[in-house]
Scaffold this active site. Structure first.
Site, mmCIF file in Angstrom:
data_model
loop_
_atom_site.group_PDB
_atom_site.id
_atom_site.type_symbol
_atom_site.label_atom_id
_atom_site.label_comp_id
_atom_site.label_asym_id
_atom_site.label_seq_id
_atom_site.Cartn_x
_atom_site.Cartn_y
_atom_site.Cartn_z
ATOM 1 N N ASP A 1 -3.001 2.455 -5.889
ATOM 2 C CA ASP A 1 -1.958 2.489 -4.865
ATOM 3 C C ASP A 1 -1.804 1.196 -4.083
ATOM 4 O O ASP A 1 -0.948 1.108 -3.199
ATOM 5 C CB ASP A 1 -2.210 3.643 -3.889
ATOM 6 C CG ASP A 1 -3.599 3.586 -3.266
ATOM 7 O OD1 ASP A 1 -4.466 2.866 -3.798
ATOM 8 O OD2 ASP A 1 -3.820 4.260 -2.240
ATOM 9 N N GLU A 2 -2.609 0.187 -4.364
ATOM 10 C CA GLU A 2 -2.538 -1.056 -3.607
ATOM 11 C C GLU A 2 -2.427 -2.248 -4.559
ATOM 12 O O GLU A 2 -3.003 -2.250 -5.642
ATOM 13 C CB GLU A 2 -3.778 -1.243 -2.725
ATOM 14 C CG GLU A 2 -4.015 -0.125 -1.716
ATOM 15 C CD GLU A 2 -5.242 -0.385 -0.866
ATOM 16 O OE1 GLU A 2 -5.454 -1.538 -0.447
ATOM 17 O OE2 GLU A 2 -6.011 0.563 -0.640
ATOM 18 N N ASP B 1 0.855 -1.192 0.000
ATOM 19 C CA ASP B 1 0.000 0.000 0.000
ATOM 20 C C ASP B 1 0.886 1.236 0.000
ATOM 21 O O ASP B 1 1.587 1.514 0.975
ATOM 22 C CB ASP B 1 -0.900 -0.029 1.241
ATOM 23 C CG ASP B 1 -1.918 1.107 1.257
ATOM 24 O OD1 ASP B 1 -1.917 1.935 0.322
ATOM 25 O OD2 ASP B 1 -2.730 1.164 2.211
#
Length: 415
Positions: A105-106, A9
């Site tokens: 973003d993950e 993350d």
């Protein structure tokens, strides 16, 4: 082979990118926010400094400024975020081809088959954190576990720039003490409902009766009980094995309330053109149109109808969406609209010719809009527009160009 799953993350991703590209912002409370003039004025991301003042994602800008008078507000740059997201994923792919993005973003990674080359899960996580920090300039928190749900909990457990390992031996000590709202798919409403029965931690959820949870939450309750007990068996998808797209949609909050049919038509045409163009890019046809309506009191509802024939042109999508609107017209002005094309199926490379007039007209509409796609690809969205959209240019929008990438739902990866 024991699965070794990482959830990576990127910390405060949008805000971190802005600070990376503009060193003058570093150390300041920064928030990436939508445009208040278009009534999109909420916090999309915040820096660690802004978070320490109580600034939170989803807050209105005015509320964030009350909490942090010195807040620096910057607009989002989705193209830049997508560029850096791709760079980070390219690093992940050097360690495994099982990389499953969850938004920009993950990502989940299964590195169980890479241990002989790169070390155990913690070593790979630490290596990734170091490389992302040095080579790209961003920080990342990584959870390491034997399933995807606990790996995600691990990445949230300690921030920023940290590795947390959750094993079969320690998950009761690490996970069960956490608030139940930290578990994937336990939102505020579900947490509140569980709290009424004294279930406020993940451990309390794990020790509850599955039959009771089914009574309270239906099959979702049993799924959450399994998650809390480490029984998530879903695998990490191979990066290049894209899941089939089942629907395509866009939504927008209008810069002002929509009070007339022309207002609604302008917005619906923009949304339908975006959705239809993306359906064509998928080389698909849609058989169902879904319309979402939110009035100026934020009351929201959805309606849908099945089309007589699968299509990929905006005219037929608009006709269906506007028909749904007229049949379900709200009593108050409209604040936002959404259009979704569902029931997608592959389009034939060479469509079968038909002698029926309506089929011929439909094929001409499809050909016309492919020509519009070509013009806009060369000259931009405003290179060609519908006449109705010139009645109030403020309501017109390039819905496709401004589309935000959202994660594929985790439940969609479960078999």
């Amino acid at each position: 082979m024991e699965r070794v799953i990482l959830h990576s993350d990127l910390n405060n991703f949008y805000a971190s990118v802005e600070c990376l590209d503009n060193p003058a912002l570093r150390g300041k409370p920064v928030a990436v926010c939508g445009d208040p003039a278009l009534r999109h004025g909420i916090v999309l991301a915040k820096s660690g400094e802004a978070k320490s003042f109580g600034v939170a994602t989803g807050q209105a800008i005015w509320e964030a400024r009350l909490r942090c008078p010195g807040l620096v507000v910057v607009p989002p740059r989705y193209g830049r975020y997508l560029e850096l997201s791709r760079q980070v994923r390219a690093l992940y792919l050097q360690y495994t081809d099982q990389v499953e993005p969850f938004g920009l973003d993950e990502s989940w990674l299964d590195v169980g088959g890479s241990a002989g080359l790169f070390g155990d899960g913690r070593q790979i996580a630490d290596t990734l954190r170091t490389r992302i920090r040095k080579e790209i300039g961003l920080t990342v928190s990584v959870g390491v576990s034997f399933n995807k749900v606990f790996a995600k909990l691990g990445s949230d457990y300690k921030k920023p720039d940290a590795t947390t390992v959750i094993t079969r031996e320690n998950y009761r000590q690490v996970v069960w003490a956490l608030p139940v709202g930290d578990l994937l798919y336990v939102g505020p409403a579900t947490a509140k409902k569980l709290g009424r029965y004294g279930i406020r931690t993940i451990g309390a959820l794990a020790q509850a009766s599955p039959a009771f949870l089914h009574t309270v939450l239906g099959k979702v309750g049993v799924m959450l009980w399994r998650f809390a007990n480490g029984q998530d068996l879903s695998g990490v998808s191979t990066y290049y094995a894209m899941p089939p797209v089942k629907s395509v949609g866009n939504s927008t909050t209008a810069p002002r309330d929509l009070v007339s049919d022309d207002d609604v038509k302008i917005t619906l045409y923009a949304l339908c053109e975006s959705v239809a163009a993306r359906v064509r890019e998928q080389r698909s046809l849609c058989s169902t149109v879904q319309l979402g309506i939110r009035d100026n009191t934020l009351l929201r509802y959805e309606r849908q109808e099945k089309l007589a024939f699968p299509v990929s042109n905006s005219s037929d999508l608009f006709a269906s969406a506007f028909r749904l609107f007229c049949a379900n017209r709200p009593s108050r002005p409209v604040r936002s609209l959404s259009v979704r094309a569902a029931g997608l199926s592959p389009a034939d490379e060479e469509p079968q010719l038909s002698l029926f007039p309506e089929d011929v007209r439909r094929q001409k509409r499809e050909d016309l809009e492919r020509a519009v796609d070509s013009i806009r690809a060369r000259y931009g969205y405003t290179g060609i527009r519908r006449g109705v959209q010139l009645l109030d240019p403020a309501l017109d929008l390039d819905a496709k160009g401004s589309h935000i990438i959202h994660p594929i739902g985790f439940l969609g990866t479960l078999s």
